[in-house]
Design an enzyme around this catalytic site. Structure first.
Site, PDB file in Angstrom:
ATOM      1  N   HIS A 292     -25.578 -19.114 -13.767  1.00  0.00           N
ATOM      2  CA  HIS A 292     -26.396 -19.962 -12.930  1.00  0.00           C
ATOM      3  C   HIS A 292     -27.862 -19.560 -12.881  1.00  0.00           C
ATOM      4  CE1 HIS A 292     -27.370 -22.573  -9.647  1.00  0.00           C
ATOM      5  NE2 HIS A 292     -27.682 -21.580  -8.854  1.00  0.00           N
TER       6      HIS A 292
ATOM      7  N   GLY B 106     -42.252 -26.379 -13.113  1.00  0.00           N
ATOM      8  CA  GLY B 106     -41.228 -26.329 -12.080  1.00  0.00           C
ATOM      9  C   GLY B 106     -41.882 -25.959 -10.759  1.00  0.00           C
ATOM     10  N   LEU B 107     -41.115 -25.487  -9.819  1.00  0.00           N
ATOM     11  CA  LEU B 107     -41.702 -25.161  -8.525  1.00  0.00           C
ATOM     12  C   LEU B 107     -42.816 -24.142  -8.674  1.00  0.00           C
ATOM     13  CD1 LEU B 107     -38.585 -25.079  -6.210  1.00  0.00           C
ATOM     14  CD2 LEU B 107     -40.353 -26.825  -6.397  1.00  0.00           C
ATOM     15  N   ALA B 108     -42.568 -23.099  -9.454  1.00  0.00           N
ATOM     16  CA  ALA B 108     -43.581 -22.056  -9.597  1.00  0.00           C
ATOM     17  C   ALA B 108     -44.816 -22.608 -10.296  1.00  0.00           C
ATOM     18  CB  ALA B 108     -42.996 -20.870 -10.373  1.00  0.00           C
TER      19      ALA B 108
ATOM     20  N   ARG C 249     -22.726 -14.416  -3.746  1.00  0.00           N
ATOM     21  CA  ARG C 249     -22.180 -15.060  -4.935  1.00  0.00           C
ATOM     22  C   ARG C 249     -21.443 -14.115  -5.867  1.00  0.00           C
ATOM     23  NH1 ARG C 249     -27.409 -18.943  -5.991  1.00  0.00           N
ATOM     24  NH2 ARG C 249     -26.865 -20.331  -4.281  1.00  0.00           N
TER      25      ARG C 249
ATOM     26  N   SER D 283     -22.896 -27.227  -4.958  1.00  0.00           N
ATOM     27  CA  SER D 283     -23.750 -26.361  -4.147  1.00  0.00           C
ATOM     28  C   SER D 283     -22.990 -25.378  -3.263  1.00  0.00           C
ATOM     29  CB  SER D 283     -24.633 -27.220  -3.246  1.00  0.00           C
ATOM     30  OG  SER D 283     -25.210 -26.422  -2.242  1.00  0.00           O
TER      31      SER D 283
HETATM   32  C1  FAD Z   1     -27.890 -26.522 -10.581  1.00  0.00           C
HETATM   33  C2  FAD Z   1     -28.794 -25.550  -9.893  1.00  0.00           C
HETATM   34  C3  FAD Z   1     -28.927 -25.575  -8.518  1.00  0.00           C
HETATM   35  C4  FAD Z   1     -29.768 -24.685  -7.859  1.00  0.00           C
HETATM   36  N1  FAD Z   1     -29.847 -24.737  -6.505  1.00  0.00           N
HETATM   37  C5  FAD Z   1     -30.676 -23.883  -5.874  1.00  0.00           C
HETATM   38  C6  FAD Z   1     -30.814 -23.931  -4.456  1.00  0.00           C
HETATM   39  O1  FAD Z   1     -30.195 -24.741  -3.771  1.00  0.00           O
HETATM   40  N2  FAD Z   1     -31.666 -23.073  -3.857  1.00  0.00           N
HETATM   41  C7  FAD Z   1     -32.389 -22.175  -4.576  1.00  0.00           C
HETATM   42  O2  FAD Z   1     -33.164 -21.445  -3.984  1.00  0.00           O
HETATM   43  N3  FAD Z   1     -32.292 -22.120  -5.921  1.00  0.00           N
HETATM   44  C8  FAD Z   1     -31.452 -22.941  -6.591  1.00  0.00           C
HETATM   45  N4  FAD Z   1     -31.345 -22.862  -7.947  1.00  0.00           N
HETATM   46  C9  FAD Z   1     -32.251 -21.983  -8.706  1.00  0.00           C
HETATM   47  C10 FAD Z   1     -33.615 -22.627  -8.840  1.00  0.00           C
HETATM   48  O3  FAD Z   1     -33.482 -24.006  -9.005  1.00  0.00           O
HETATM   49  C11 FAD Z   1     -34.424 -22.097 -10.006  1.00  0.00           C
HETATM   50  O4  FAD Z   1     -34.363 -20.722 -10.050  1.00  0.00           O
HETATM   51  C12 FAD Z   1     -35.876 -22.489  -9.854  1.00  0.00           C
HETATM   52  O5  FAD Z   1     -35.989 -23.872  -9.661  1.00  0.00           O
HETATM   53  C13 FAD Z   1     -36.702 -22.071 -11.038  1.00  0.00           C
HETATM   54  O6  FAD Z   1     -38.001 -22.600 -10.895  1.00  0.00           O
HETATM   55  P1  FAD Z   1     -39.145 -22.213 -11.898  1.00  0.00           P
HETATM   56  O7  FAD Z   1     -40.351 -22.932 -11.442  1.00  0.00           O
HETATM   57  O8  FAD Z   1     -39.217 -20.750 -12.031  1.00  0.00           O
HETATM   58  O9  FAD Z   1     -38.674 -22.761 -13.327  1.00  0.00           O
HETATM   59  P2  FAD Z   1     -38.133 -24.183 -13.830  1.00  0.00           P
HETATM   60  O10 FAD Z   1     -37.992 -25.160 -12.758  1.00  0.00           O
HETATM   61  O11 FAD Z   1     -36.976 -23.877 -14.692  1.00  0.00           O
HETATM   62  O12 FAD Z   1     -39.312 -24.725 -14.714  1.00  0.00           O
HETATM   63  C14 FAD Z   1     -39.597 -24.220 -15.973  1.00  0.00           C
HETATM   64  C15 FAD Z   1     -40.763 -24.981 -16.514  1.00  0.00           C
HETATM   65  O13 FAD Z   1     -41.249 -24.325 -17.674  1.00  0.00           O
HETATM   66  C16 FAD Z   1     -41.410 -25.239 -18.717  1.00  0.00           C
HETATM   67  N5  FAD Z   1     -41.247 -24.483 -19.948  1.00  0.00           N
HETATM   68  C17 FAD Z   1     -40.303 -23.568 -20.249  1.00  0.00           C
HETATM   69  N6  FAD Z   1     -40.528 -23.054 -21.467  1.00  0.00           N
HETATM   70  C18 FAD Z   1     -41.641 -23.650 -21.926  1.00  0.00           C
HETATM   71  C19 FAD Z   1     -42.386 -23.531 -23.134  1.00  0.00           C
HETATM   72  N7  FAD Z   1     -42.039 -22.702 -24.090  1.00  0.00           N
HETATM   73  N8  FAD Z   1     -43.476 -24.315 -23.277  1.00  0.00           N
HETATM   74  C20 FAD Z   1     -43.855 -25.182 -22.298  1.00  0.00           C
HETATM   75  N9  FAD Z   1     -43.198 -25.312 -21.149  1.00  0.00           N
HETATM   76  C21 FAD Z   1     -42.106 -24.555 -20.974  1.00  0.00           C
HETATM   77  C22 FAD Z   1     -40.425 -26.316 -18.467  1.00  0.00           C
HETATM   78  O14 FAD Z   1     -40.851 -27.507 -19.089  1.00  0.00           O
HETATM   79  C23 FAD Z   1     -40.470 -26.404 -16.948  1.00  0.00           C
HETATM   80  O15 FAD Z   1     -41.535 -27.229 -16.566  1.00  0.00           O
HETATM   81  C24 FAD Z   1     -30.495 -23.747  -8.611  1.00  0.00           C
HETATM   82  C25 FAD Z   1     -30.355 -23.711  -9.989  1.00  0.00           C
HETATM   83  C26 FAD Z   1     -29.487 -24.575 -10.629  1.00  0.00           C
HETATM   84  C27 FAD Z   1     -29.283 -24.431 -12.106  1.00  0.00           C
END
Ligand code: FAD
Ligand code: SF4
Ligand code: FES
Lengths: 248, 667
Positions: B432, B44-46, B339, B286
């Site tokens: 959420h 994901g982004l991180a 929120r 949103s």
């Molecule tokens: C509908 C929606 C809208 C949103 N809108 C906003 C917004 O407008 N602005 C904002 O700031 N935030 C928003 N958020 C929150 C934000 O999108 C998330 O908090 C953020 O994208 C999380 O990013 P991340 O990289 O931490 O994890 P994620 O993007 O959830 O990525 C997780 C990754 O880990 C991998 N993974 C997980 N478990 C395993 C495993 N066991 N083995 C291998 N791979 C694994 C997955 O495949 C994926 O690649 C929104 C959330 C939702 C649900």
């Protein structure tokens, strides 16, 4: 509603597949197409059968995972909609629906309705980026970009990489997908320095993956859930020929 | 205070901590970087940002995701936007103000040092994304456009229509794929990490399952980064993607990483209400819509009743018979309160009998006023029409609304069959985001050396409530701008550690445990599906550990969850084999972990005898129904250690040296 399904079942990449018949009762028009599959799978599991494998994740039409070929059309009967956003109100009680995976040599079947689309990732890895390491950027507003160019780039960037364009094309060409990325980056000033290298690299990789050639039937764009326009292909062709001419 | 919870916040003035840290942190020289291997779980982004940035620096990176492509990570679905303290709108924004808003928005339950760093790097994120070609919305002059989000009074949110997450992720993904093409990152899609391997107390690798062949694989890394997202799906229904899960974080927890503040859950006020039992997930509308939508319910109960049974349409309710309850209760912020506040207010009205759809669980989000009066009139003036008619105002205004939120309006119509240009949207709160997560120090390292957590998977920056558009900011901050520095602090001491062979007994033993667990699940051969248990768990969590919690409910929830756990492990049916593509098996492993997490969330909620942010304990509220914090006894982070016979609570005290801790008011 009651729905009859003919679903492609294939154990794995090596096995032969076939269409199998299923019946789903108690379908609500408010259900999504995938929720109808959830109900069917729940039923299969309780009966001790193997549930149907299919790809899905966001169920909001944005991740590009879902990929069902429904009654001969990628993502089903509606324009501009992915499988996960299709609702059963688009069908009638008693309908028979045929569901198959994407069909393309470059997208081998993993199981049932799930296919391997990693070829798309390899095309992006070949050139679908701007080479800028983290920390190398100037202040964002130092580079004004006209709203029209920005909006146009955004329209191309809306591609979700689902592969419906390939599934819709009789030649299984990936031109729409590739051209959407090429266009997004070449419409922006940041993308200019590498524009020629990019289009050559991406097109070469596309060919290497075994996608077919484009014969301009437009089926891809007609079935694209994100309305990616055919003009992207025209733009890419121009870029490709000019890159070829200058030998870069 | 146990010293293992040393947050490692650098000494010095708040606004110098990060700068000083960066100039004094240990570095790893380029030649050594080439022999250091890093595992990144998540794209994901991180995860994408971290994997790409670390590879650019010269480390050898392996990145894992369970989707068929890294581009499909849940981040792709984020809609509204990303915050940054650019002050491009000249409306008084600054690093300090973003820092302040985030601490206040989090109800004073986040660390000052971390949040200030986040605000400091926010600006570079936008620069980086634009350089990658992310097509943010722009003004006609070519400069970037902004909008406002809840809990703030400035416009600092950057966006790309309603697809901000998609565009940011595609930017990070392209940077990641570039490194894949260069051979610096090896990508493992359709792989699920099922355990962390520790050797001599340090994280040294993972066990992953190839989801196509079902084979287990061993992977070594000098460090392991968990960027695996949030665990909102513990509630079964949430706005998260279907596959989002806690497994990676939970396995880390079982291996010694503490879970922090697990009960802090964000319930988002504007989601499409559920339509029936078949519902598999909920869809967010949103928060940016609250810029232009006014939230209301009927002021009269009989109107609410008529709306519920369909004998009245919302457009027939007269202005004076509508209760714009957010504007009434919170005049300073109105529809833009944070929120948690907006969600609770909706629940309060629905519980009081004013909810509107057939379930009684919905309120209106109405665009008519801004569509006609704000945008319609402006457009009419632009066109030189002096006395526009009502249909003209609507037509012109609808054009502007379409430009801003077109895809959201289309999505709403697609799902509900109702056209939001004609009738107000119906919305209701839904799960959420999870503010809780793995405990990390300033370096983003968990309590297991060499094991890091980034993005939504950690607990670090949002306290008890996250402000809109701040998760994308945090995920990218962690990945692009924090971990590339902080990981050096650890790896500088690892340059002499040779890659450890995966034949090491620790790898074999951990793999064996994973294999046994899979076999156990397959051998139960019970009568109920995985979803059956997941739905039951979700209902308990929503009823007892959702928008409002109380002692009795939480205690009974814990008992019920323990019961579900017993039933699950004796009667679940997981069809198929281990060595094949088996989606039910994937789900079973995830739900098994959700069940254990659910219990800990309730325990954490029970322990915290106060209301703060997303954690609302009914026993602790003001006469007006506002959350009542207890700063004397609860200004700490709860960090739970997993032990043989249950969980042990550790407390990290929160010190506020730069912000005066105060009651949070949006009135
Ligand atoms: C509908 C929606 C809208 C949103 N809108 C906003 C917004 O407008 N602005 C904002 O700031 N935030 C928003 N958020 C929150 C934000 O999108 C998330 O908090 C953020 O994208 C999380 O990013 P991340 O990289 O931490 O994890 P994620 O993007 O959830 O990525 C997780 C990754 O880990 C991998 N993974 C997980 N478990 C395993 C495993 N066991 N083995 C291998 N791979 C694994 C997955 O495949 C994926 O690649 C929104 C959330 C939702 C649900
Ligand atoms: S161009 Fe359209 S159909 Fe093709 S991958 Fe992109 S979104 Fe899917
Ligand atoms: S499941 Fe994500 S687009 Fe359909």
């Amino acid at each position: 509603m009651k729905i009859n399904l003919k679903v492609w079942r294939q154990k794995n990449n090596k096995a032969k597949g076939e269409l199998k018949d299923y019946k789903v009762d108690h379908v609500s028009p408010d259900m999504s197409f995938l929720e109808m599959f959830d109900v069917l799978n729940e039923d299969l599991i309780t009966k001790g059968d193997d549930p149907i494998a299919f790809d899905h994740d966001c169920r909001e039409g944005i991740c590009g995972s879902c990929s069902m070929h429904i009654n001969g059309r990628p993502h089903g009967p509606l324009a501009g909609v992915t499988t996960c956003q299709l609702h059963m109100r688009s069908f009638k009680d008693g309908d028979t629906i045929v569901v198959e995976p994407w069909r393309a040599g470059a997208f081998p079947v993993n199981k049932d309705l799930s296919v391997d689309r990693s070829a798309f990732d390899r095309i992006i890895a070949a050139g679908g980026f701007i080479s800028v390491n983290t920390g190398n950027a100037q202040d964002a507003n130092n580079l004004p970009i006209g709203k029209e160019a920005a909006d146009e780039a955004f329209m191309s960037a809306a591609c979700i990489g689902c592969g419906a364009c390939v599934a819709a094309c009789k030649n299984a060409s990936a031109m729409l997908f590739v051209s959407a990325k090429v266009s997004q980056l070449s419409l922006l000033p940041q993308g200019q320095p590498e524009a020629k290298m990019r289009v050559m690299a991406m097109v070469n990789q596309m060919d290497a993956e075994g996608f077919g050639s484009c014969t301009n039937t437009g089926a891809c764009s007609a079935e694209c859930p994100k309305g990616i326009d055919l003009s992207n292909i025209a733009r890419m062709n121009r870029e490709f020929f000019s890159a070829n001419l200058t030998g870069k | 205070m146990s010293n293992i919870l040393d947050s490692k916040i650098p000494e010095g003035n708040l606004n110098e901590k990060w700068t000083k840290y960066k100039s004094s942190v240990h570095l790893v020289n380029p030649a050594n970087k080439r022999s250091l291997e890093i595992i990144v779980v998540g794209s994901g982004l991180a995860g994408s940002a971290a994997a790409a940035s670390l590879a650019e620096m010269g480390y050898k990176v392996k990145c894992f995701c369970f989707q068929d492509s890294p581009r499909r990570a849940h981040s792709i679905a984020a809609q509204g936007g990303i915050n940054a303290a650019k002050n491009y709108q000249n409306d008084g924004d600054s690093t300090y103000r973003l820092f302040y808003d985030t601490i206040k928005g989090g109800d004073y339950r986040a660390r000052e040092g971390n949040v200030h760093r986040l605000a400091e790097v926010s600006s570079s994120i936008i620069d980086q994304c634009v350089a990658q070609g992310v097509p943010f919305a722009r003004e006609y002059g070519g400069l970037l456009s902004n909008r406002s989000f809840g809990g703030t009074q400035v416009q600092r949110t950057f966006y790309a229509a309603g697809q901000t997450g998609q565009q940011l992720l595609l930017g990070a993904y392209s940077a990641l794929e570039r490194q894949v093409g260069m051979g610096q990152v090896k990508m493992y899609s359709r792989h699920e990490m099922l355990d962390v391997v520790t050797i001599d107390g340090k994280a040294r690798g993972i066990i992953a399952r190839d989801l196509v062949t079902g084979q287990l694989e061993r992977h070594f890394g000098h460090a392991v980064l968990l960027c695996s997202g949030g665990y909102g799906n513990v509630f079964y229904l949430s706005t998260n993607a279907m596959g989002s899960n806690v497994t990676a974080a939970w396995k880390a927890h079982k291996r010694g990483a503490y879970m922090a503040n697990p009960c802090y859950t964000q319930i988002h006020p504007t989601c499409i209400p559920r339509s029936g039992d078949h519902q598999s997930k909920l869809t967010l509308m949103s928060e940016s819509l609250r810029n232009d939508g006014r939230i209301w319910v009927p002021a009269k109960k009989e109107d609410a009743e008529a709306l519920r049974n369909g004998t009245l349409r919302p457009t027939q309710i007269k202005e004076e018979d509508r209760d714009y309850y957010l504007e009434r209760r919170y005049p300073a912020f109105g529809n833009l309160v944070p929120r948690d506040v907006a969600s609770r207010a909706a629940k309060e009205r629905c519980d009081a009998g004013f909810g509107v759809n057939s379930t009684g669980e919905a309120v209106y989000l109405d665009f008519f006023y801004n569509m006609t009066e704000k945008y319609g009139r402006t457009e009419a003036t632009k066109k030189g029409i002096e006395n526009p008619t009502a249909p003209q105002l609507k037509e012109f205004g609808a054009g502007v609304i379409k430009e801003k939120y077109g895809n959201l309006f289309d999505m709403y119509k697609q799902i509900t069959g109702v056209d939001p240009y004609e009738e107000p949207m119906q919305i209701y709160p839904a799960v959420h985001y999870t503010m809780g997560g793995l405990w990390v120090d300033y370096n983003l390292m968990t309590t297991v050396p060499g094991l890091y957590a980034l993005g939504e998977a950690n607990f670090s920056d949002h306290g008890a409530n996250r402000l809109g558009a701040s998760a994308l900011m945090q995920g990218l901050a962690d990945g692009y701008f924090v971990i590339p520095y902080t990981i050096g602090d650890y790896l500088a001491d690892e340059i002499r550690t040779k890659a450890i062979s995966t034949d090491h007994p620790a790898f074999a033993a951990t793999e064996k445990e994973v294999e046994d667990k899979i076999q156990k699940l397959l051998n139960i051969k019970g009568t109920k599906s995985v979803d059956h248990y997941h739905k039951r768990l979700g209902k308990i969590m929503w009823d007892e550990c959702g928008m409002a919690r109380n002692t009795e409910g939480l205690k009974s929830a814990i008992a019920s969850i323990q019961q579900i756990k017993t039933e699950f492990w004796s009667n679940v049916r997981v069809p198929g084999e281990a060595n094949e593509f088996n989606q039910e098996l994937e789900k079973a492993g995830r739900v098994a972990d959700f069940i254990e997490l659910g219990e800990l969330m309730c325990k954490d909620a029970l322990e915290r005898n106060e209301s703060c942010g997303g954690h609302f304990r009914e026993e602790y509220q003001t006469d007006e129904g506002e959350a009542l914090r207890d700063d004397v006894n609860f200004a700490f982070v709860s960090a739970w250690e997993n032990q043989e016979d249950g969980w042990k609570l550790h407390k990290e005290e929160l010190k506020f040296e730069n912000i005066k801790i105060a009651a949070r008011s949006y009135k």
